[in-house]
Design an enzyme around this catalytic site. Structure first.
Site, PDB file in Angstrom:
ATOM      1  N   ASP A 353       0.840  -1.188   0.000  1.00 38.61           N
ATOM      2  CA  ASP A 353       0.000   0.000   0.000  1.00 38.61           C
ATOM      3  C   ASP A 353       0.884   1.251   0.000  1.00 38.61           C
ATOM      4  O   ASP A 353       1.855   1.343   0.755  1.00 38.61           O
ATOM      5  CB  ASP A 353      -0.893  -0.011   1.246  1.00 38.61           C
ATOM      6  CG  ASP A 353      -1.763   1.216   1.363  1.00 38.61           C
ATOM      7  OD1 ASP A 353      -2.650   1.387   0.514  1.00 38.61           O
ATOM      8  OD2 ASP A 353      -1.553   1.992   2.324  1.00 38.61           O
ATOM      9  N   GLU A 389       1.724  -0.532  -5.019  1.00 36.78           N
ATOM     10  CA  GLU A 389       0.798   0.546  -5.351  1.00 36.78           C
ATOM     11  C   GLU A 389       1.696   1.767  -5.526  1.00 36.78           C
ATOM     12  O   GLU A 389       2.152   2.356  -4.539  1.00 36.78           O
ATOM     13  CB  GLU A 389      -0.217   0.775  -4.233  1.00 36.78           C
ATOM     14  CG  GLU A 389      -1.219   1.857  -4.588  1.00 36.78           C
ATOM     15  CD  GLU A 389      -2.172   2.187  -3.446  1.00 36.78           C
ATOM     16  OE1 GLU A 389      -3.330   2.539  -3.728  1.00 36.78           O
ATOM     17  OE2 GLU A 389      -1.757   2.115  -2.266  1.00 36.78           O
TER      18      GLU A 389
END
Length: 735
Positions: A353, A389
């Site tokens: 993330d 990401e």
């Protein structure tokens, strides 16, 4: 506190060892080790079933690692720490022995956070004052675990990236409403391992299940006050501990065994497990957040503070704090956690993330940062799937295409371009062509291959696929923020009516659009990722930010499955599985290829609907909203695992994003003879057969096969009508 003479520590206090960090049970007792450079004294706090506390001062410290060994301490023992040291927020120090602290290396955590004022380092309304209320009764506790688990013959499936189909899912969201899963198992790791879920995944040809955060996370007090909760879980406070909220057992630490059993069951079905991990920040938030763990242990070592005023935190995540990847012990925490999940929990990869945050050595994103150097040389982590990401909220944080060679990336440009194409936004066909062929413009310069691109149209963050074709605007009123949260620019199109409708014309267009997105995704070069429930027609009522909706709005409704869409998705996945031309390991060259000693057509060619090849002028003008691509099955330069050259059939894929139907002419006879229609997003055009069983990676994978009887045949140069906003796939049939 209890009488030390009757406590577990009565067995004796031994010096112990500084490594490994955390609580390590060896069959005789447990070694405890914790890092703090600023600590002046550290106490280990042991709790019995009634919550009574016994404190044991850690007698040894080596290289800032405080440690002790306690004979007789068994798995299930609940514990925490109290750290004595400087409390000077102006200098970034926040030690306070009145705050019970979770072990950053805890393998399990038991209990929930009670957001009492006692868990905060300051009295409410006085952020510069020190709060000496004891927080222990309001805190969950770390748990000593039994590391043993019978893995049997478990082995990682190790699917090649090119053969991978990722399914992004939430443990609870996927299983909570499934009628075939026993009620006690719904919403749990055991629910994921249930045959009903595994059979659904294998029927889709899924090879990797990417789970949204399962590291222990905290529910935000602000959400609890609104009657909501942190559903997504991007609020980690335990990087080694599977969250017990997804466990079906009440035994402290039992969630560890249950998680391992889930992984073992998925591996038996040939499905890898990828974890969505949040190493960029923690649940302790900004300077006004609670003191739960690392803040009270060694604040400046674990967190990035503002250099000129270290009472505040650098925030590249939008959550209040950022982990300090410049500090060796913060880096060690991340790397130790990653290794633990691979070696002890048997997971197969990670999706990071806001991964750009991990590359910020100072202020700018640095692709050669210490974190990436450590991953590169690590013999364990470097061998699993690593998905970034590739952005964060800081300056210069959008880094799609800029991660190191061994990494793959969520390709946000793929998502945006494919959405724009199918809603007929004026954009060049050139970018669409690049995205569906692996995004060479983003990845080839760094010696990466098409599989560096993890392609997706939807993900947990944003509209579901059904909502993408049903809403122009977000509808997040249920989140309690006056619809101000969530992304406003969704590149969505409601097909003429906002939200639910019974208009058959609108519903038919929406059906085609969902099929268009799924077929484009599954037949693009790169690694496809399906968001859970998209193949079922799942809706969130137009809410594009259900991070706080742990209820039926966000859970998959298995009673409202779009069976036609599900069967179509299985067919498109089967086409990909059966034909390596749709999952090449190398980029197209556009050059003629040799087959049987003779030069033949190029490995790829692009055609206008009239059958003429695209020219430079056509590309420059973004010619129309319709295009066909020829994929040469003889032009695959890959080798099989046995060293044999991979050869496949040839295909033509016709994309029509116009409102009206278009006649597509097949390529000239030099490209082949007759072409059979094998997949169409126009409902009712082709029949799709029942699932069939194939073998993939040595494991049985159930997939649907496309039409069981011969579809329409079109000769070279002849035309096929492709409906408005539709896609058609034709396969070359030998004369």
């Amino acid at each position: 506190m209890t009488d030390p003479a009757t406590s577990p520590a009565a067995f004796g206090v031994w010096p112990g060892k500084p490594y490994p960090l955390g609580a390590s049970f060896d069959g005789y007792g447990t070694n405890f080790a914790i890092f703090s450079e600023v600590a002046e004294k550290v106490e280990l706090c042991l709790f019995d079933e009634a919550g009574n506390e016994t404190r044991v001062e850690l007698p040894e410290v080596d290289a800032f690692i405080w440690h002790v060994f306690l004979p007789g301490i068994q798995p299930g023992q609940r514990y925490g720490y109290r750290v004595y040291g400087p409390w000077d927020p102006a200098q970034g120090h926040r030690c306070n022995p009145n705050k019970l602290l979770l072990d950053p290396y805890a393998k399990a955590i038991d209990g929930v956070f009670d957001w009492n004022e006692a868990v905060f380092g300051y009295p409410f309304g006085e952020p510069d004052a020190r709060n000496d209320q004891d927080s222990a009764v309001h805190m969950p506790k770390s748990v000593v675990i039994n590391p043993y688990f019978d893995w049997g013959t478990d082995r990682p499936p190790r699917h090649e990236y090119a053969d991978t189909v990722i399914y992004e899912a939430h443990v609870k969201g996927l299983t909570q409403r499934h009628p075939d899963i026993p009620e006690a198992m719904r919403g749990t790791y055991s629910g994921i391992a249930h045959p009903a879920i595994i059979e659904h995944l294998t029927a889709l040809g899924v090879t990797a299940l990417e789970l949204m955060p399962v590291h222990h996370f905290a529910n935000d007090s602000t959400l609890i006050d609104k009657g909501l909760s942190n559903y997504w879980g991007y609020n980690t406070i335990g990087f080694f501990a599977p969250d017990p909220k997804y466990g079906s057992t009440v035994v402290p630490g039992g969630q560890v065994q249950e998680f391992k059993a889930m992984v073992r069951a998925l591996h038996e079905a040939g499905i890898e497990v990828i974890l969505d991990v949040v190493y960029n920040h923690t649940a302790e938030g900004n300077h006004l957040g609670p003191t739960l763990s690392m803040r009270g242990i060694d604040n400046r070592a674990y967190y990035r503070t503002v250099e000129d005023d270290p009472r505040y935190y650098m925030d590249y995540t939008g959550t209040g704090n950022t982990l300090n990847v410049r500090h060796p012990h913060a880096l060690q925490l991340i790397m130790d956690s990653l290794r633990y999940w691979v070696t002890e929990m048997h997971v197969d990869g990670f999706r990071f993330d806001l991964a750009s945050t991990l590359a910020r050595e100072f202020y700018d994103v640095d692709r050669l940062s210490s974190f990436f150097e450590l991953v590169q040389q690590d013999p364990t982590i470097s061998q699993v799937k690593l998905i970034a990401e590739p952005w964060d909220v800081g300056p210069g944080g959008y880094q799609v295409g800029n991660f190191p060679p061994q990494w793959t990336e969520w390709n946000g440009k793929y998502r945006d371009t494919v959405r724009d194409f199918w809603r007929s936004e004026p954009a060049t066909l050139g970018e669409f062509a690049s995205r569906i062929t692996g995004s060479a413009d983003l990845y080839e310069h760094s010696a990466r291959r098409p599989v560096a691109s993890v392609n997706f149209v939807t993900a947990h963050d944003g509209f579901t696929l059904r909502d993408l074709v049903s809403y122009n605007e977000k509808h997040n009123e249920a989140n309690g923020e006056d619809n101000n949260d969530g992304e406003s620019h969704n590149r969505s199109w409601n097909c003429g009516v906002e939200g639910e409708t019974d208009d058959p014309g609108v519903l038919e267009v929406r059906s085609r659009q969902q099929r268009n997105f799924l077929a484009t995704l599954l037949l693009s070069q790169g690694v496809p990722m399906i968001a859970h429930g998209d193949e079922l027609g799942r809706t969130q009522g137009g809410n594009n930010n259900v991070y706080c909706q742990d209820n039926e709005l966000s859970w998959v409704d298995w009673s409202a499955v779009d069976d036609d869409l599900l069967q179509f998705t299985r067919a498109a996945a089967a086409l990909r599985l059966h034909h390596p031309v749709f999952r090449r390991r190398r980029f197209f060259s556009g050059l003629p290829v040799r087959a049987q000693g003779q030069e033949t057509q190029p490995d790829i060619a692009w055609f206008r609907p009239d059958g003429s090849e695209m020219t430079d002028q056509d590309w420059g003008s973004g010619f129309g909203r319709a295009i066909a691509v020829y994929l040469n099955g003889n032009g695959i330069t890959d080798l099989s695992t046995r060293g044999e050259r991979v050869v496949d059939d040839s295909f033509v894929v016709c994309y029509n994003a116009h409102d009206e139907a278009i006649e597509f002419a097949m390529p000239p006879e030099t490209f082949g003879g007759s072409w059979e229609l094998v997949l169409s997003t126009e409902p009712g055009r082709l029949e799709i057969s029942a699932p069939a069983v194939q073998l993939q990676g040595g494991s049985p994978i159930s997939v649907a096969v496309v039409n069981s009887e011969q579809g329409p045949m079109i000769d070279a140069g002849k035309t096929i009508t492709v409906a408005g906003r539709a896609l058609a796939v034709l396969q070359l049939r030998p004369a």
